[in-house]
Design a protein around this motif. Structure first.
Motif, PDB file in Angstrom:
ATOM      1  N   ASP A 101      24.209 -94.653 118.836  1.00 39.41           N
ATOM      2  CA  ASP A 101      23.806 -96.086 118.998  1.00 39.41           C
ATOM      3  C   ASP A 101      24.716 -96.497 120.262  1.00 39.41           C
ATOM      4  O   ASP A 101      24.299 -97.278 121.126  1.00 39.41           O
ATOM      5  N   HIS A 102      25.900 -96.239 120.064  1.00 40.54           N
ATOM      6  CA  HIS A 102      26.729 -96.867 121.221  1.00 40.54           C
ATOM      7  C   HIS A 102      26.661 -96.537 122.759  1.00 40.54           C
ATOM      8  O   HIS A 102      27.125 -96.806 123.473  1.00 40.54           O
ATOM      9  N   GLU A 103      25.934 -95.219 122.441  1.00 42.59           N
ATOM     10  CA  GLU A 103      25.673 -94.509 124.151  1.00 42.59           C
ATOM     11  C   GLU A 103      24.626 -95.263 124.561  1.00 42.59           C
ATOM     12  O   GLU A 103      23.992 -94.888 125.662  1.00 42.59           O
ATOM     13  N   LEU A 104      23.452 -95.856 123.686  1.00 45.48           N
ATOM     14  CA  LEU A 104      22.409 -96.409 124.247  1.00 45.48           C
ATOM     15  C   LEU A 104      22.471 -97.554 124.873  1.00 45.48           C
ATOM     16  O   LEU A 104      23.375 -98.446 124.365  1.00 45.48           O
ATOM     17  N   LEU A 124      12.184 -89.566 120.893  1.00 51.11           N
ATOM     18  CA  LEU A 124      12.699 -89.576 119.714  1.00 51.11           C
ATOM     19  C   LEU A 124      12.202 -88.447 118.702  1.00 51.11           C
ATOM     20  O   LEU A 124      11.210 -88.016 119.034  1.00 51.11           O
ATOM     21  N   ASP A 125      13.376 -87.805 118.101  1.00 50.16           N
ATOM     22  CA  ASP A 125      12.758 -86.647 117.380  1.00 50.16           C
ATOM     23  C   ASP A 125      12.218 -87.153 115.830  1.00 50.16           C
ATOM     24  O   ASP A 125      12.082 -88.398 115.554  1.00 50.16           O
ATOM     25  N   ASP A 126      11.748 -86.198 115.110  1.00 50.60           N
ATOM     26  CA  ASP A 126      11.095 -86.602 113.732  1.00 50.60           C
ATOM     27  C   ASP A 126      11.885 -87.338 113.003  1.00 50.60           C
ATOM     28  O   ASP A 126      11.333 -87.825 111.731  1.00 50.60           O
ATOM     29  N   CYS A 127      13.342 -87.374 113.171  1.00 51.03           N
ATOM     30  CA  CYS A 127      14.180 -88.335 112.336  1.00 51.03           C
ATOM     31  C   CYS A 127      14.514 -89.655 113.012  1.00 51.03           C
ATOM     32  O   CYS A 127      14.936 -90.505 112.293  1.00 51.03           O
ATOM     33  N   GLY A 128      13.844 -89.942 114.164  1.00 56.04           N
ATOM     34  CA  GLY A 128      13.910 -91.317 114.737  1.00 56.04           C
ATOM     35  C   GLY A 128      15.163 -91.192 115.637  1.00 56.04           C
ATOM     36  O   GLY A 128      15.849 -92.289 115.827  1.00 56.04           O
ATOM     37  N   ARG A 129      15.910 -90.118 115.882  1.00 55.72           N
ATOM     38  CA  ARG A 129      17.388 -90.180 116.810  1.00 55.72           C
ATOM     39  C   ARG A 129      16.842 -89.806 118.150  1.00 55.72           C
ATOM     40  O   ARG A 129      15.894 -89.115 118.492  1.00 55.72           O
ATOM     41  N   VAL A 130      17.572 -90.595 119.121  1.00 58.92           N
ATOM     42  CA  VAL A 130      17.213 -90.691 120.435  1.00 58.92           C
ATOM     43  C   VAL A 130      17.924 -88.963 120.969  1.00 58.92           C
ATOM     44  O   VAL A 130      19.131 -89.210 121.046  1.00 58.92           O
ATOM     45  N   VAL A 131      17.019 -88.093 121.511  1.00 60.83           N
ATOM     46  CA  VAL A 131      17.573 -87.040 121.950  1.00 60.83           C
ATOM     47  C   VAL A 131      17.424 -86.954 123.376  1.00 60.83           C
ATOM     48  O   VAL A 131      17.964 -85.787 123.891  1.00 60.83           O
ATOM     49  N   ALA A 132      17.021 -87.785 124.287  1.00 57.52           N
ATOM     50  CA  ALA A 132      16.689 -87.821 125.513  1.00 57.52           C
ATOM     51  C   ALA A 132      16.403 -89.259 126.084  1.00 57.52           C
ATOM     52  O   ALA A 132      15.470 -89.932 125.060  1.00 57.52           O
ATOM     53  N   GLN A 133      16.997 -89.648 127.119  1.00 53.72           N
ATOM     54  CA  GLN A 133      16.791 -90.890 127.646  1.00 53.72           C
ATOM     55  C   GLN A 133      16.790 -90.907 129.250  1.00 53.72           C
ATOM     56  O   GLN A 133      17.255 -90.050 129.784  1.00 53.72           O
ATOM     57  N   ALA A 134      16.090 -91.795 129.955  1.00 56.64           N
ATOM     58  CA  ALA A 134      16.008 -91.911 131.166  1.00 56.64           C
ATOM     59  C   ALA A 134      16.633 -93.082 131.570  1.00 56.64           C
ATOM     60  O   ALA A 134      16.844 -94.004 130.817  1.00 56.64           O
ATOM     61  N   VAL A 145      15.813 -99.598 121.127  1.00 56.80           N
ATOM     62  CA  VAL A 145      15.909 -98.853 120.141  1.00 56.80           C
ATOM     63  C   VAL A 145      17.111 -98.965 119.267  1.00 56.80           C
ATOM     64  O   VAL A 145      16.765 -99.085 118.094  1.00 56.80           O
ATOM     65  N   ARG A 146      18.061 -99.644 119.764  1.00 60.13           N
ATOM     66  CA  ARG A 146      19.237 -99.842 118.926  1.00 60.13           C
ATOM     67  C   ARG A 146      19.087-100.892 117.694  1.00 60.13           C
ATOM     68  O   ARG A 146      19.578-101.151 116.886  1.00 60.13           O
ATOM     69  N   SER A 147      17.776-101.737 118.416  1.00 60.61           N
ATOM     70  CA  SER A 147      17.542-103.033 117.542  1.00 60.61           C
ATOM     71  C   SER A 147      16.655-102.402 116.113  1.00 60.61           C
ATOM     72  O   SER A 147      16.383-103.127 115.295  1.00 60.61           O
TER      73      SER A 147
END
Length: 650
Positions: free
Chosen positions: A246-249, A213-223, A176-178
């Motif tokens: 991004d630095h948290e991904l 991802l929400d409808d703006c392309g932001r990561v709201v949850a990850q496993a 996702v970061r890329s």
């Protein structure tokens, strides 16, 4: 509406266990308020279903198990989405079973039958509504996104492609970061949920890392990656939720992901073999030492046994000193890893092939005695070049590095040593890799037959190659399917490149007898299967222009087009001539025939002769046949061009 992604790892074919796990996850998800539960795509059929798609009894058992789950979770008032490869109208289809209201509904198959028409719209992603949220399920991003209907609120993407260390998108959240996946959500203004599998399914490996991802392309949850997890996220259109920076991904690093993927592969394959322990033959080199570290990370140090094979036929003090140093290094590695060793001797002398087979027998015997799985340190380089020399003896049950080139192991070892220096530093060097490559090439040359001068020439060609050159040529040929002239080595060392490709080709049959290996590259030997009786080797074009069926077909089409154009022009000219001369269409058709063309050609010759005679008579008055004085030909008088305008200009 809350969506749950169950990132679970189960053994393929354990239908009862899988169904029980789905039910447990459904109850846990419902406790957290979820209305829809998704499970991984390869859970029931694996990454390569093969004959399972046509196995009617397997399909029956799967559907019977899912029906029981649907009935038991009916009280939860939720929907479970379970992907599976099925047979539909005689063709394999990746469908998803919808467990709802106590029933199992094959969604794609049912909607395809309702749509009726057999075209692309028939296979457009089905859309269903849950609490006002319109959800579309897709498996192929490149193809199915273009067929996505309007008005979708959430795309539920089920990853089916297994991990590939050269493709970051197979690592789910780490891609996702890329920028991958974000464009899909932001461009279409839809929520995007990725259901990423985790674990090994036969040769394929998945790394997990599901995300939303929400409808703006932001990561709201990850496993998390490389472990099981249950991710629950609320889907709210038009609401700005807290997102991860991004630095948290996690960031995709090929060697790190490769190591963790191989750990998963060893762990799941040991479970599939019914073993909790593994045996590794320690040789004191980089591959066997790194393999021991991998086994420890996967199974724990108490479940790994190191087999140390000594040499009791030593003839010189130098050999004795080298053997003592090797044994000391091997036991030092075992001590670092906290594994126990089993020492055995072999009297094979310097015959490398005999010693290798003896080692295989002892490895097999030790594994059977201890109820363990025998691991092999073979790399993809050895699978490519030395299969004929290796297939005669037992090499182990599983080769974790069988899809990883030898020169890559150095960088993987560096990554592993960042956690703890378990692999000796002297083995994580280019010199150690060169020593291993020298042994591999010597083993490959030992399988060649022919005159002595030819074998000497082959040894000379391969003797000067660097490990990176060898693996680079193999990677271009095997993984990327490059033609001979496109291989980097071919330009400067064409003979050496030809010899490497010939060794790869001649090992096709023997390679199938080597241990199975996990698929972690873009193209493994399990996928690259050539006829084992093939006698052709790629030697390049040698400056010739490449021929292909496509080019020949296009040239043939152009030739027919040119002939059609000439024929059309000819017919138009004949039509104009027929109108001027008053020739009927029937007569014109007769003139176009072969016999008519022949008569026309003869008539034109006769006409040309008559015209020439007429001109001669005009020029000579009484005819050009009368002679002059003393029988000389009568000279022609001067001709006025204006008197005969047609014949004078033509």
């Amino acid at each position: 509406m809350k969506l749950a992604l169950a990132q679970i790892d189960m053994r393929l074919g354990d239908i009862e266990g899988i169904c029980g796990r789905i039910e447990d996850q459904a109850r846990l998800a419902r406790e957290r308020g979820a209305r829809v539960l998704c499970v991984p795509a390869p859970l029931f059929m694996g990454a390569m279903p093969g004959g399972l798609v046509g196995a009617a009894d397997f399909e029956h058992d799967m559907l019977a198990g899912l029906t029981g789950v649907a009935e038991r979770i009916q009280e939860l008032d939720m929907i479970c989405i379970v992907p599976a490869a099925v047979s539909f109208e005689g063709q394999p289809l990746l469908d998803y079973m919808m467990l709802k209201d106590g029933h199992v509904v094959p969604a794609r198959s049912s909607i395809a039958l309702q749509r009726g028409e057999n075209n692309d719209t028939r296979w457009a992603p089905p859309v269903f509504d849950v609490d006002g949220v319109r959800i579309a399920v897709i498996f192929d991003l490149d193809r199915e996104l273009e067929m996505l209907p309007t008005g979708v609120d959430l795309i539920a993407y089920f990853q089916f492609n297994a991990f590939d260390m050269t493709d970051r998108e197979t690592a789910a959240i780490a891609a996702v970061r890329s920028g991958a996946y974000r464009k899909i959500a932001s461009k279409r203004s839809v929520w995007f949920a990725c259901m990423a599998p985790v674990g090994a399914y036969d040769e394929s490996v998945y790394t997990g890392g599901s995300f939303v991802l929400d409808d703006c392309g932001r990561v709201v949850a990850q496993a998390p990656c490389f472990e099981e997890s249950l991710l629950v996220q609320e889907i709210q259109r038009g609401v700005m939720l807290d997102a991860l920076e991004d630095h948290e991904l996690p960031e995709f690093r090929s060697e790190e992901w490769l190591w963790q993927a191989l750990v998963l592969a060893v762990r799941d394959n040991a479970r599939a073999h019914g073993a909790s322990r593994a045996v590794v033959a320690l040789e004191g080199d980089l591959p066997s030492s790194l393999l021991a570290a991998l086994a420890v990370d996967a199974l724990g140090p108490r479940n790994v046994i190191g087999l140390v094979l000594g040499r009791n036929r030593i003839f010189t003090p130098a050999q004795e000193e080298a053997e003592a140093a090797r044994c000391a290094a091997v036991h030092a590695i075992a001590k670092r890893l906290h594994i126990r060793t089993v020492d055995r001797d072999v009297s094979a002398g310097d015959a490398e092939r005999l010693r290798s087979r003896t080692l295989g027998l002892m490895l097999e015997d030790t594994a059977l005695e201890l109820g363990a799985m025998a691991l092999s340190p073979l790399s993809k380089t050895e699978y490519a070049l030395t299969a004929p020399a290796l297939c005669g003896g037992y090499q182990g049950d599983y080769a974790p590095f069988g899809d990883v080139y030898l020169s890559t192991l150095e960088f993987v070892a560096r990554v592993r040593n960042r956690t703890s220096s378990v692999v000796p530093q002297e083995l994580v060097t280019l010199n150690a890799v060169e020593d291993c490559m020298e042994r591999v090439l010597a083993q490959a040359l030992s399988t060649l037959d022919g005159p002595v001068d030819m074998l000497d020439r082959a040894a000379q060609l391969l003797g000067g190659l660097e490990p990176g050159e060898v693996d680079g040529a193999l990677e271009a040929h095997v993984d990327r399917n490059r033609s001979f002239d496109d291989i980097p080595m071919a330009a400067g060392k064409p003979e050496a490149c030809s010899l490497l490709l010939m060794l790869v080709r001649q090992g096709e049959a023997a390679r199938r007898m080597l241990p199975t290996a996990p698929i972690v590259s873009s193209r493994s030997f399990a996928e690259r299967s050539w006829p084992y009786m093939l006698a052709w080797s790629d030697l390049g074009l040698n400056g010739k222009e490449r021929m292909s069926v496509d080019s020949l077909a296009r040239a043939e089409v152009r030739r027919f087009a040119d002939e059609d154009t000439n024929e059309r022009v000819r017919n138009e000219m004949m039509g104009v001539l027929g109108e001027l001369l008053g020739i009927s269409p029937e007569q014109m058709e007769e003139l176009r025939s072969e016999d008519g063309q022949r008569r026309l050609h003869e008539g034109m010759k006769k006409f040309e002769g008559e015209v020439q005679d007429a001109i001669d008579k005009m020029m000579g008055g009484q005819g050009g046949s009368q002679g002059g004085p003393q029988g000389t030909p009568m000279p022609h008088p001067p001709v006025d061009p204006r008197q005969f305008p047609f014949f004078s200009q033509n």
